[in-house]
Scaffold this motif. Structure first.
Motif, PDB file in Angstrom:
ATOM      1  N   LEU A 155      -4.353   7.176   3.274  1.00 17.89           N
ATOM      2  CA  LEU A 155      -5.283   6.068   3.163  1.00 17.89           C
ATOM      3  C   LEU A 155      -5.774   5.727   4.555  1.00 17.89           C
ATOM      4  CD1 LEU A 155      -6.467   3.814   1.308  1.00 17.89           C
ATOM      5  CD2 LEU A 155      -4.426   2.501   1.799  1.00 17.89           C
ATOM      6  N   GLU A 206       3.781   1.706  -1.286  1.00 20.85           N
ATOM      7  CA  GLU A 206       4.337   1.881  -2.625  1.00 20.85           C
ATOM      8  C   GLU A 206       3.299   2.464  -3.579  1.00 20.85           C
ATOM      9  OE1 GLU A 206       7.502   1.478  -3.722  1.00 20.85           O
ATOM     10  OE2 GLU A 206       7.813   1.381  -1.550  1.00 20.85           O
ATOM     11  N   VAL A 207       2.096   1.923  -3.469  1.00 15.16           N
ATOM     12  CA  VAL A 207       1.050   2.399  -4.374  1.00 15.16           C
ATOM     13  C   VAL A 207       0.727   3.857  -4.079  1.00 15.16           C
ATOM     14  CG1 VAL A 207      -1.251   1.985  -5.271  1.00 15.16           C
ATOM     15  CG2 VAL A 207       0.126   0.070  -4.480  1.00 15.16           C
ATOM     16  N   LEU A 208       0.720   4.189  -2.799  1.00 13.42           N
ATOM     17  CA  LEU A 208       0.424   5.580  -2.461  1.00 13.42           C
ATOM     18  C   LEU A 208       1.467   6.537  -3.029  1.00 13.42           C
ATOM     19  CD1 LEU A 208      -1.122   6.060   1.058  1.00 13.42           C
ATOM     20  CD2 LEU A 208      -2.187   5.733  -1.148  1.00 13.42           C
ATOM     21  N   LYS A 252       0.802  -1.218   0.000  1.00 18.63           N
ATOM     22  CA  LYS A 252       0.000   0.000   0.000  1.00 18.63           C
ATOM     23  C   LYS A 252       0.843   1.280   0.000  1.00 18.63           C
ATOM     24  CE  LYS A 252      -0.967  -0.517   4.972  1.00 18.63           C
ATOM     25  NZ  LYS A 252      -0.616  -1.942   5.199  1.00 18.63           N
ATOM     26  N   HIS A 266       2.888   6.203  -5.822  1.00 16.60           N
ATOM     27  CA  HIS A 266       2.479   6.421  -7.214  1.00 16.60           C
ATOM     28  C   HIS A 266       1.295   7.380  -7.290  1.00 16.60           C
ATOM     29  CE1 HIS A 266       5.241   3.845  -9.198  1.00 16.60           C
ATOM     30  NE2 HIS A 266       4.874   2.768  -8.534  1.00 16.60           N
ATOM     31  N   PRO A 276       3.808  -2.457  -7.786  1.00 10.50           N
ATOM     32  CA  PRO A 276       2.865  -2.527  -6.680  1.00 10.50           C
ATOM     33  C   PRO A 276       1.431  -2.260  -7.133  1.00 10.50           C
ATOM     34  CG  PRO A 276       3.999  -0.444  -6.656  1.00 10.50           C
ATOM     35  CD  PRO A 276       4.604  -1.242  -7.757  1.00 10.50           C
ATOM     36  N   PHE A 277       0.526  -2.901  -6.484  1.00  7.00           N
ATOM     37  CA  PHE A 277      -0.884  -2.562  -6.652  1.00  7.00           C
ATOM     38  C   PHE A 277      -1.575  -2.914  -5.348  1.00  7.00           C
ATOM     39  CE2 PHE A 277      -0.269  -6.884  -7.940  1.00  7.00           C
ATOM     40  CZ  PHE A 277      -1.391  -7.577  -7.499  1.00  7.00           C
ATOM     41  N   PHE A 278      -2.699  -2.306  -5.117  1.00  7.96           N
ATOM     42  CA  PHE A 278      -3.409  -2.617  -3.880  1.00  7.96           C
ATOM     43  C   PHE A 278      -3.863  -4.067  -3.907  1.00  7.96           C
ATOM     44  CE2 PHE A 278      -4.536   2.048  -3.814  1.00  7.96           C
ATOM     45  CZ  PHE A 278      -3.760   2.337  -2.708  1.00  7.96           C
ATOM     46  N   HIS A 279      -3.540  -4.810  -2.905  1.00  9.56           N
ATOM     47  CA  HIS A 279      -4.054  -6.177  -2.860  1.00  9.56           C
ATOM     48  C   HIS A 279      -4.297  -6.564  -1.417  1.00  9.56           C
ATOM     49  CE1 HIS A 279      -0.277  -7.826  -1.354  1.00  9.56           C
ATOM     50  NE2 HIS A 279       0.334  -7.051  -2.219  1.00  9.56           N
TER      51      HIS A 279
END
Lengths: 506, 425
Positions: free
Chosen positions: A483, A468-470, A466, A472, B62-65
């Motif tokens: 989040l 890492e995605v944030l 999460k 982005h 990365p992706f939310f999982h």
């Protein structure tokens, strides 16, 4: 099978020729018509192994923009293929009009026939008639759109540099699964395509204006009340929200966000119909080729090779087998369609009890209806029969973090059928697989920070990625992003933020 | 309702761009992997590409999982022993048997490394990227020149054995045509006049006689044009063309005395590999001579060179002497481009160092294209370094550098060759 062999069989030698392909194609097409398979025009392309790996790498897009991740996928595919760990798929088929199918040059003639029946008539008719594909994708324009996307991104790279574009694409890819409107269906795509494009432009211009407004201090935008939250309702389509509302994105970045979003949407139905789509295609290659055999058009030798491959494809390893990697969608789908046909043609008492509508009905009508009107989740909950549950020896395991054991909650017996069916169906429910994250607030009058909320399903926490995605997401939004997740008392707790608290800057 | 298209002929390497993008993005990781791999290679093994290992987590997108835990339900096939209500221990390592479709791959990312191979070309490019090799190649590797005789057309003089008969006769015909053209034209005119007169009824005896006389004279003149003349002769021409030799010999000199440990040798080895690879881009055939020394020098094979341990003092001049001897015996300077690379930890018997400088100055450097010396040490420089500094001052093609750790190799190598570039330019 003992029908008189009135026809002279087609040549069954291993080497194919274009001439032979056409003969087989014509016969398959004739049989497909006989079973009322309605397809887009087929465009069958013969390609080499390398080209097939390339098609793999570009996740089935016939024309892909350039990005390192496709290079990575290509290398991965090539590595595993060269080490013999994996065979390549015999075909890849594109949901487009005309429907493009790739045949591998290395396939033998029986394989090419199998592939044509499978892809050019099975998948193709599924693409054209399944309701999800009809509502979500536009087979007529996808190729044009991909071409546009490729060119647009190449132009951007030229103008703004590869690194900039790559960073934007990386950020979009990270959020790709959150670029689809799950509940709000897109406008009828094929209906007024031209008009829509125009409208897109307008929307796009409008968004520019909106952005302008927002960057003015004390924006008059949505003036009524200062305390009102923006967006008014939570937004699950994060990419869409970014595209329209991110304050500092440049226009070309917005367009890239849009491209990724569109492509994500294009693949959205495929994710939800894997079992049905493959099952349908397998059912038809099996049925069509057997039909040709009954007519005496293909030889025993042909059938043996075909059956050998077919059996491999639809095999389901058991849970404790080293080859087990989840339920094989080919196996489940194929067996379900075969089972529906069986229920129609030779129903047992059990079937009559479970499926009063279809037991004894016309199998072809029933099958077409099933294919057209369902997705995996609903298809399974509608048609998975007790017999199939027994054949697969399905059992249901409950894994609750609070307990230190796993529990077998149901097995393939009278008490378990309903439960297993429900559970298997929910296993294909996309909303159980993909996490539920929504944009709940963008502080348009304050520090412009963006807040998202994670709503857990069955108490399953969000995975480690999460943060890492944030990062982005922050790259796109360019202001603080956080989040939150509601705790036991229903109070929102921040579970991730970018920049993280200690490195907060203005 | 189907169109067949044969796509096999178009677009090979369609994904090449994406591959390059991938290599570009992971350049730093790939380089790291490369420098690990270089240790495992033989010096002369350049024919193959290289396996690159990148930790998978660096590559993941990365992706939310969903994470682990929570309350999960799974349906699995092939029940062979369970009945409703059975409790079973949770498989160790969480992921265990994986779940249904999506779940297994979400959380169960293996931690295998991502391994792939790059081609020889890509390998070399990555290795020499910092060195801007193309420029270097053109500018600084002045190679030995060898002459080769090649045919270069024709010339007007030469020795009889080189006469080209066809060309000469062609010249002869041309000359004869040129020299007799106007006479023949005249002759033709006269002959026509003669026939005219002969057919005439009127008696023209004197005129005919006269004409005949003229014709005779002309014919004699034509006949006098020589069949062949020195002017016609053409000789095959040969010229000498400068061809750079494609043969090179690389001398690897290394101190293997007790003070050199394996780590130091590995650093040296990398340097040799780099030099070798560098040379392969220029020369077709390369000999590598390994000379190791402590108090005595010995020519050995690669394995022994790098991996056998010796003890004892150090006399560096012994290696240089042996190198000079081998050059004299086997690698004549007119045929071979000679490169030397010496690695040492700087230890040398103090009295020997001047001798080393002398040897280099007088015997080796005059014969070599390039000689490099690297000193791998953490300590202060000793006599050898000081001697060599003097040598370096007076010789452009002698280079020396100090290397402290593995990380220095690329910069130093780059440095060595850069310096040369500027001097050659």
């Amino acid at each position: 099978m003992t029908q008189e062999k009135r026809n002279r069989p087609l040549d069954d030698c291993a080497d194919w020729t274009f001439n032979l392909l056409e003969q087989y194609q014509a016969e398959i097409e004739r049989v497909a018509k006989h079973y009322r398979l309605d397809t887009y025009t087929n465009q069958i392309e013969v390609i080499t192994t390398e080209q097939m790996m390339d098609a793999y790498a570009s996740v089935g897009m016939p024309i892909g923009y350039n990005h390192w991740t496709f290079g990575k996928k290509f290398i991965q595919t090539e590595q595993t293929y060269k080490r013999g760990r994996m065979g390549l798929a015999y075909e890849i088929v594109i949901n487009s009009n005309p429907c493009i199918s790739y045949l591998m040059e290395e396939n033998t003639m029986p394989m090419q026939a199998l592939v044509m029946a499978h892809a050019c008539y099975g998948h193709n008719s599924f693409f054209k008639n399944n309701y999800l594909f009809k509502t979500w994708t536009d087979a007529d324009s996808i190729i044009d759109y991909l071409l546009f996307a490729k060119k647009y991104i190449a132009d951007c790279e030229h103008k703004y540099g590869i690194d900039e574009v790559e960073a934007t694409l990386d950020a979009c890819h990270a959020l790709m699964n959150h670029g689809v409107d799950r509940y709000k269906r897109p406008q009828k795509l094929s209906l007024d395509e031209e008009l829509k494009r125009q409208k897109d432009r307008e929307e796009y211009m409008q968004s520019q204006v909106n952005t302008l407004w927002r960057t003015l201090p004390k924006s008059p935008d949505k003036t009524n009340d200062k305390s009102i939250t923006f967006p008014a309702e939570p937004q699950e389509n994060i990419l869409y929200f970014i595209e329209k509302n991110a304050p500092l994105l440049k226009s070309w970045q917005r367009e890239i966000v849009r491209i990724v979003r569109k492509i994500s949407q294009y693949f959205y139905p495929q994710k939800q119909t894997q079992v049905m789509n493959e099952g349908w295609a397998c059912f038809w290659h099996y049925t069509i080729l057997n039909h040709l055999y009954d007519e005496g058009l293909v030889t025993n030798k042909f059938m043996l090779e075909f059956l050998h491959n077919h059996t491999n494809v639809v095999a389901q390893p058991e849970y404790n087998s080293p080859y087990y990697s989840g339920i094989n969608p080919y196996a489940l789908g194929f067996n379900m369609f075969m089972d529906i046909r069986r229920i129609c043609e030779n129903p047992t008492d059990e079937d009559r009890e479970w499926f009063p509508e279809i037991a004894g009905s016309n199998w072809l009508d029933t099958l077409h209806f099933a294919m057209e009107s369902f997705k995996d989740e609903s298809f399974i909950s509608q048609y998975l029969s007790p017999k199939l549950i027994r054949d697969f020896k399905l059992f249901h395991i409950n894994d609750n973090e609070d307990k230190n054991y796993l529990e077998v909650a149901a097995i393939h017996n009278e008490q378990g059928y309903q439960k297993i069916r429900t559970m298997l169906s929910s296993q294909y429910n996309l909303s159980n697989l993909e996490v539920n994250i929504q944009v709940i607030n963008a502080d348009i009058n304050g520090d412009r920070s963006l807040t998202l909320r994670y709503i857990p399903q069955n108490n399953v926490p969000l995975g480690d990625s999460k943060n890492e995605v944030l990062k982005h997401l922050h790259h796109l939004w360019q202001f603080d992003v956080k989040l939150v997740q509601a705790d036991d008392q229903g109070k929102d707790m921040v579970i991730a933020a970018c920049p993280s608290f200690k490195e907060q800057n203005d | 309702m189907a169109n067949f298209i044969d796509r096999r002929l178009n677009g090979k390497n369609k994904s090449m761009v994406n591959r390059q993008r991938f290599l570009r993005r992971y350049k730093s990781q790939i380089k790291k992997s490369l420098s690990d791999a270089i240790n495992k290679r033989g010096v002369t093994d350049v024919s193959s590409g290289e396996n690159i290992i990148i930790p998978k987590k660096d590559l993941s997108e990365p992706f939310f999982h969903q994470g682990d835990g929570g309350n999960r339900n799974r349906v699995l096939p092939g029940n062979d022993q369970f009945t409703t209500g059975d409790h079973l221990p949770r498989p160790k390592g969480q992921q265990g048997q994986g779940g249904g479709e999506g779940e297994a791959s979400d959380s169960g990312e293996g931690d295998d490394d991502f391994v792939f191979s790059i081609s020889k070309e890509e390998y070399l490019n990555l290795l020499f990227e910092d060195l801007e090799l193309p420029n270097l190649e053109k500018k600084q590797l002045d190679k030995l020149i060898e002459y080769k005789t090649v045919r270069t057309g024709y010339c007007a003089d030469g020795v009889p054995s080189n006469i080209d008969i066809v060309k000469s006769l062609q010249g002869s015909i041309a000359r004869r045509i040129a020299m007799t053209a106007c006479k023949r034209r005249e002759l033709k005119k006269l002959k026509e006049r003669l026939t005219q007169l002969e057919q005439d009824n009127v008696d023209n005896i004197s005129e005919i006689k006269d004409l005949n006389k003229q014709i005779k004279a002309l014919e004699i003149k034509i006949a006098k044009v020589p069949f062949i003349d020195t002017f016609d002769l053409r000789f095959r021409n040969y010229a000498k063309q400068a061809v750079p030799t494609s043969k090179a010999v690389m001398f690897c000199l290394m101190d293997v005395s007790g003070s050199m440990d394996q780590a130091t040798k590995d650093i040296a080895k990398r340097f040799y590999i780099l030099l070798y690879l560098f040379l392969t881009r220029t020369y077709k055939a390369i000999d590598v001579v390994y000379i190791r020394h402590h108090t005595q020098a010995k020519e050995v094979d690669e394995q022994e060179f790098f991996y056998s341990q010796e003890t004892g003092g150090t006399i560096a001049s012994s290696a240089l002497e042996l190198m000079a001897k081998i050059i004299d015996e086997r690698y004549h300077t007119s045929d071979w481009n000679i490169y030397g690379a010496q690695a040492s930890d700087g230890d040398n018997w103090a009295d020997d160092s001047p001798r080393c400088g002398e040897l280099l100055n007088n015997k080796i450097l005059p014969q070599s294209r390039y000689f490099s010396y690297i000193e791998i040490t953490q300590r202060a420089h000793q006599t050898l370094w000081h001697q060599y500094t003097k040598v370096a001052e007076s010789n452009a093609h002698f280079a020396m550098r100090h290397i402290k750790s593995v990380d220095d190799i690329y910069p130093v190598f780059r440095d060595l060759f850069k310096k040369n570039t500027s001097q050659a330019a």
